[in-house]
Design a protein around this motif. Structure first.
Motif, mmCIF file in Angstrom:
data_model
loop_
_atom_site.group_PDB
_atom_site.id
_atom_site.type_symbol
_atom_site.label_atom_id
_atom_site.label_comp_id
_atom_site.label_asym_id
_atom_site.label_seq_id
_atom_site.Cartn_x
_atom_site.Cartn_y
_atom_site.Cartn_z
ATOM 1 N N LEU A 1 0.835 -1.211 0.000
ATOM 2 C CA LEU A 1 0.000 0.000 0.000
ATOM 3 C C LEU A 1 0.866 1.255 0.000
ATOM 4 O O LEU A 1 0.553 2.243 -0.672
ATOM 5 C CB LEU A 1 -0.943 -0.006 1.209
ATOM 6 N N LYS A 2 1.963 1.217 0.745
ATOM 7 C CA LYS A 2 2.876 2.373 0.760
ATOM 8 C C LYS A 2 3.484 2.594 -0.621
ATOM 9 O O LYS A 2 3.581 3.730 -1.100
ATOM 10 C CB LYS A 2 4.009 2.147 1.770
ATOM 11 N N LEU A 3 3.905 1.493 -1.257
ATOM 12 C CA LEU A 3 4.513 1.600 -2.593
ATOM 13 C C LEU A 3 3.490 2.139 -3.593
ATOM 14 O O LEU A 3 3.806 3.009 -4.410
ATOM 15 C CB LEU A 3 5.019 0.233 -3.058
ATOM 16 N N ALA A 4 2.267 1.623 -3.511
ATOM 17 C CA ALA A 4 1.232 2.062 -4.453
ATOM 18 C C ALA A 4 0.910 3.537 -4.259
ATOM 19 O O ALA A 4 0.573 4.242 -5.210
ATOM 20 C CB ALA A 4 -0.018 1.204 -4.286
ATOM 21 N N ALA A 5 1.012 4.004 -3.019
ATOM 22 C CA ALA A 5 0.710 5.416 -2.732
ATOM 23 C C ALA A 5 1.918 6.303 -3.017
ATOM 24 O O ALA A 5 1.837 7.522 -2.865
ATOM 25 C CB ALA A 5 0.284 5.553 -1.274
ATOM 26 N N GLY A 6 3.043 5.690 -3.384
ATOM 27 C CA GLY A 6 4.233 6.482 -3.689
ATOM 28 C C GLY A 6 4.880 7.092 -2.461
ATOM 29 O O GLY A 6 5.600 8.080 -2.551
ATOM 30 N N GLU A 7 4.649 6.497 -1.298
ATOM 31 C CA GLU A 7 5.245 7.041 -0.076
ATOM 32 C C GLU A 7 6.753 6.797 -0.060
ATOM 33 O O GLU A 7 7.232 5.809 -0.621
ATOM 34 C CB GLU A 7 4.636 6.357 1.157
ATOM 35 N N VAL A 8 7.462 7.688 0.617
ATOM 36 C CA VAL A 8 8.905 7.492 0.786
ATOM 37 C C VAL A 8 9.104 6.440 1.874
ATOM 38 O O VAL A 8 8.531 6.537 2.960
ATOM 39 C CB VAL A 8 9.591 8.814 1.183
ATOM 40 N N LEU A 9 9.886 5.403 1.564
ATOM 41 C CA LEU A 9 10.071 4.320 2.527
ATOM 42 C C LEU A 9 11.225 4.606 3.471
ATOM 43 O O LEU A 9 12.174 5.297 3.111
ATOM 44 C CB LEU A 9 10.349 3.007 1.789
ATOM 45 N N GLY A 10 11.126 3.999 4.663
ATOM 46 C CA GLY A 10 12.221 4.080 5.629
ATOM 47 C C GLY A 10 13.262 3.018 5.315
ATOM 48 O O GLY A 10 13.297 2.453 4.223
ATOM 49 N N THR A 11 14.089 2.723 6.299
ATOM 50 C CA THR A 11 15.137 1.714 6.081
ATOM 51 C C THR A 11 14.503 0.330 5.958
ATOM 52 O O THR A 11 13.373 0.112 6.404
ATOM 53 C CB THR A 11 16.097 1.682 7.285
ATOM 54 N N PRO A 12 15.237 -0.633 5.360
ATOM 55 C CA PRO A 12 14.718 -2.001 5.277
ATOM 56 C C PRO A 12 14.299 -2.555 6.644
ATOM 57 O O PRO A 12 13.262 -3.210 6.755
ATOM 58 C CB PRO A 12 15.909 -2.789 4.707
ATOM 59 N N GLU A 13 15.082 -2.270 7.680
ATOM 60 C CA GLU A 13 14.736 -2.764 9.015
ATOM 61 C C GLU A 13 13.390 -2.193 9.457
ATOM 62 O O GLU A 13 12.540 -2.900 9.978
ATOM 63 C CB GLU A 13 15.799 -2.376 10.063
ATOM 64 N N ALA A 14 13.199 -0.884 9.234
ATOM 65 C CA ALA A 14 11.969 -0.236 9.686
ATOM 66 C C ALA A 14 10.764 -0.743 8.899
ATOM 67 O O ALA A 14 9.674 -0.901 9.448
ATOM 68 C CB ALA A 14 12.102 1.287 9.554
ATOM 69 N N GLU A 15 10.951 -1.012 7.609
ATOM 70 C CA GLU A 15 9.810 -1.377 6.763
ATOM 71 C C GLU A 15 9.643 -2.898 6.635
ATOM 72 O O GLU A 15 8.657 -3.364 6.091
ATOM 73 C CB GLU A 15 9.969 -0.778 5.357
ATOM 74 N N GLY A 16 10.631 -3.661 7.070
ATOM 75 C CA GLY A 16 10.489 -5.113 7.074
ATOM 76 C C GLY A 16 10.811 -5.808 5.762
ATOM 77 O O GLY A 16 10.414 -6.949 5.556
ATOM 78 N N TYR A 17 11.516 -5.123 4.860
ATOM 79 C CA TYR A 17 11.900 -5.816 3.627
ATOM 80 C C TYR A 17 13.404 -6.115 3.632
ATOM 81 O O TYR A 17 14.154 -5.528 4.417
ATOM 82 C CB TYR A 17 11.482 -5.032 2.382
ATOM 83 N N LEU A 18 13.817 -7.035 2.759
ATOM 84 C CA LEU A 18 15.218 -7.421 2.722
ATOM 85 C C LEU A 18 16.054 -6.282 2.145
ATOM 86 O O LEU A 18 15.656 -5.663 1.156
ATOM 87 C CB LEU A 18 15.406 -8.676 1.863
ATOM 88 N N PRO A 19 17.217 -6.007 2.756
ATOM 89 C CA PRO A 19 18.054 -4.904 2.273
ATOM 90 C C PRO A 19 18.384 -5.068 0.793
ATOM 91 O O PRO A 19 18.636 -6.172 0.317
ATOM 92 C CB PRO A 19 19.324 -5.028 3.121
ATOM 93 N N ARG A 20 18.344 -3.942 0.061
ATOM 94 C CA ARG A 20 18.559 -4.000 -1.383
ATOM 95 C C ARG A 20 19.965 -3.539 -1.762
ATOM 96 O O ARG A 20 20.274 -3.386 -2.941
ATOM 97 C CB ARG A 20 17.521 -3.113 -2.075
ATOM 98 N N GLY A 21 20.774 -3.282 -0.753
ATOM 99 C CA GLY A 21 22.136 -2.883 -1.055
ATOM 100 C C GLY A 21 22.239 -1.445 -1.540
ATOM 101 O O GLY A 21 23.203 -1.070 -2.205
ATOM 102 N N ILE A 22 21.203 -0.638 -1.217
ATOM 103 C CA ILE A 22 21.228 0.766 -1.648
ATOM 104 C C ILE A 22 21.737 1.624 -0.479
ATOM 105 O O ILE A 22 21.279 1.463 0.649
ATOM 106 C CB ILE A 22 19.809 1.222 -2.063
ATOM 107 N N ARG A 23 22.682 2.490 -0.768
ATOM 108 C CA ARG A 23 23.180 3.372 0.282
ATOM 109 C C ARG A 23 22.579 4.753 0.099
ATOM 110 O O ARG A 23 22.561 5.291 -0.998
ATOM 111 C CB ARG A 23 24.696 3.469 0.213
ATOM 112 N N LYS A 24 22.099 5.287 1.209
ATOM 113 C CA LYS A 24 21.575 6.649 1.166
ATOM 114 C C LYS A 24 22.360 7.493 2.155
ATOM 115 O O LYS A 24 22.703 7.012 3.244
ATOM 116 C CB LYS A 24 20.092 6.643 1.575
#
Lengths: 347, 65
Positions: free
Chosen positions: A154-177
């Motif tokens: 739902l967040k992705l569909a709404a175009g929301e800015v996501l937090g870190t992988p840990e905060a959002e519960g997805y596997l790290p994508r190797g992206i550094r910010k």
């Protein structure tokens, strides 16, 4: 209302088990199986308008055409979000979910989310390109997995800015910010070292990849004098499975004699692997463990000899940890017995 | 060396010599053929596997059929 298309394999799509693993992609209206829980988790903001289902073997054996066929079906429902799986630790389903999510994003420009156990090969293959919620290894974790996938979707569909992988519960994508930190890297590294020295918890900022890389072995210099061993994860065991090898999530490997055996017969051997249809392997186990062909090579002098035992386990939802342990223990025996070459067959 | 159908998994877990197999339920078979023809298919794969074992590789390599 956000239009959602859900991708499932033949098992979760309620077409059937391994006997139906070859079915081509098809679409049905509305949610199916785990799609019911997905719809409940999405609530009133989104609707699962269709489910696209494809057999595990169909996808794994023809990944490119299968992806195209699945994408065509998904496209026809004009989704605003695609959800695939969850695939837990299923070794064919995971890579299929990853490929579908990747293609949905790149070809349709639509956000996609899946869920896998971190050790699923699909996670290693696709996590950098897709959003993959971390799940448990088996469908016992369905409710939590689907709920986390719904929230992220739902967040992705709404175009929301996501937090870190840990905060959002997805596997790290190797992206550094870039972010602001209170302390410099040197100070943070020193803090980590001090914590480590005191036995206190600390968290690395650069996790190492979990799959081991090993240097390739040197080529066999003279096969005509070499002992060649056969190892399989295809679950080949003596008929009746006397040592009770598990059909999934193997806790052990087994060693059986090949002495005096010229050809594996379906009357004496069978497969207990629960992750593929065993019909063909049970008819002729040489289709998985090619003893007949290696005996011919032995007679012709192409190889020195076939090692007198074979090792077998079931590579079906087997944990990485167990797989690594089996491999190390098998290798120790093979080296001790002077084996110079190994053919590992996988289903 | 590893003979398997889903070569992407073999790559992901770190196998170095990889030979694509016939199919998931029968990596070294071809049930539609006669027993003799099928055995020839199997022998060809085994010969390719033995050839791969004699090849020098310095990185993960898929030996195409």
């Amino acid at each position: 209302m956000i239009r959602v298309v859900h991708y499932l394999n033949q098992f979760f799509g309620q077409i059937g088990g391994e006997d139906q693993a070859g079915v081509a992609p098809r679409a049905v209206a509305n949610p199916v199986g785990p799609g019911m829980a997905l719809q409940a988790a999405l609530g009133s903001k989104a609707q699962v308008v269709a489910t696209v289902i494809c057999g595990d073997n169909y996808f794994a054996e023809h990944p490119q055409p299968a992806t195209e066929e699945v994408i065509q079906l998904i496209r026809s429902f004009e989704p605003q979000l695609v959800v695939a799986g969850p695939a837990f630790n299923a070794g064919r389903y995971g890579p299929a979910c990853g490929a579908v999510c990747q293609a949905v994003q790149s070809q349709l420009g639509v956000p996609a989310v899946t869920g896998m156990y971190p050790e699923n090969p699909g996670a290693e293959l696709y996590r950098k390109d897709i959003f993959c919620v971390e799940t448990g290894p088996s469908a016992a974790g369905m409710r939590q997995a689907v709920s986390a996938m719904a929230v992220l979707g739902l967040k992705l569909a709404a175009g929301e800015v996501l937090g870190t992988p840990e905060a959002e519960g997805y596997l790290p994508r190797g992206i550094r910010k870039n972010t602001w930190a209170e302390k410099t890297g040197a100070a943070r590294a020193a803090d980590m070292l001090l914590a480590k020295l005191q036995g206190l918890p600390y968290r690395t900022e650069l996790p190492m990849p979990s799959f081991e890389r090993v240097s390739p072995a040197s080529p066999v210099s003279d096969l005509s004098t070499a002992t060649v061993a056969l190892v399989t994860e295809g679950g080949i065991v003596p008929k009746g499975n006397p040592d009770r090898l598990e059909s999934a999530r193997a806790s052990k490997f087994l060693k059986y004699s090949l002495e005096g055996i010229e050809d594996l017969s379906g009357a004496e051997f069978q497969s207990v692997h629960g992750g593929y249809s065993n019909v063909f392997a049970n008819e002729d186990p040489d289709r998985v463990l090619p003893v007949d062909a290696l005996r011919d090579c032995e007679r012709e002098g192409k190889i020195g000899r076939l090692y007198k035992y074979f090792f077998t386990t079931t590579g079906n939802g087997t944990t990485l940890e167990n797989g690594r342990k089996f491999g190390q223990e098998i290798a120790l025996v093979l080296i001790a017995d002077g084996v110079q070459a190994v053919i590992l067959t996988s289903t | 060396m590893q003979i398997c159908t889903i070569t992407s998994i073999a790559l992901a877990v770190g196998a170095n010599r990889i030979l694509p197999a016939a199919a998931i339920p029968y990596p070294l078979g071809s049930p539609d053929l006669s027993p003799n023809q099928e055995k020839a298919v199997r022998r060809k794969l085994v010969d390719q596997a033995l050839a791969a074992l004699q090849c020098h590789v310095d990185k993960q390599t898929i030996f195409n059929a």
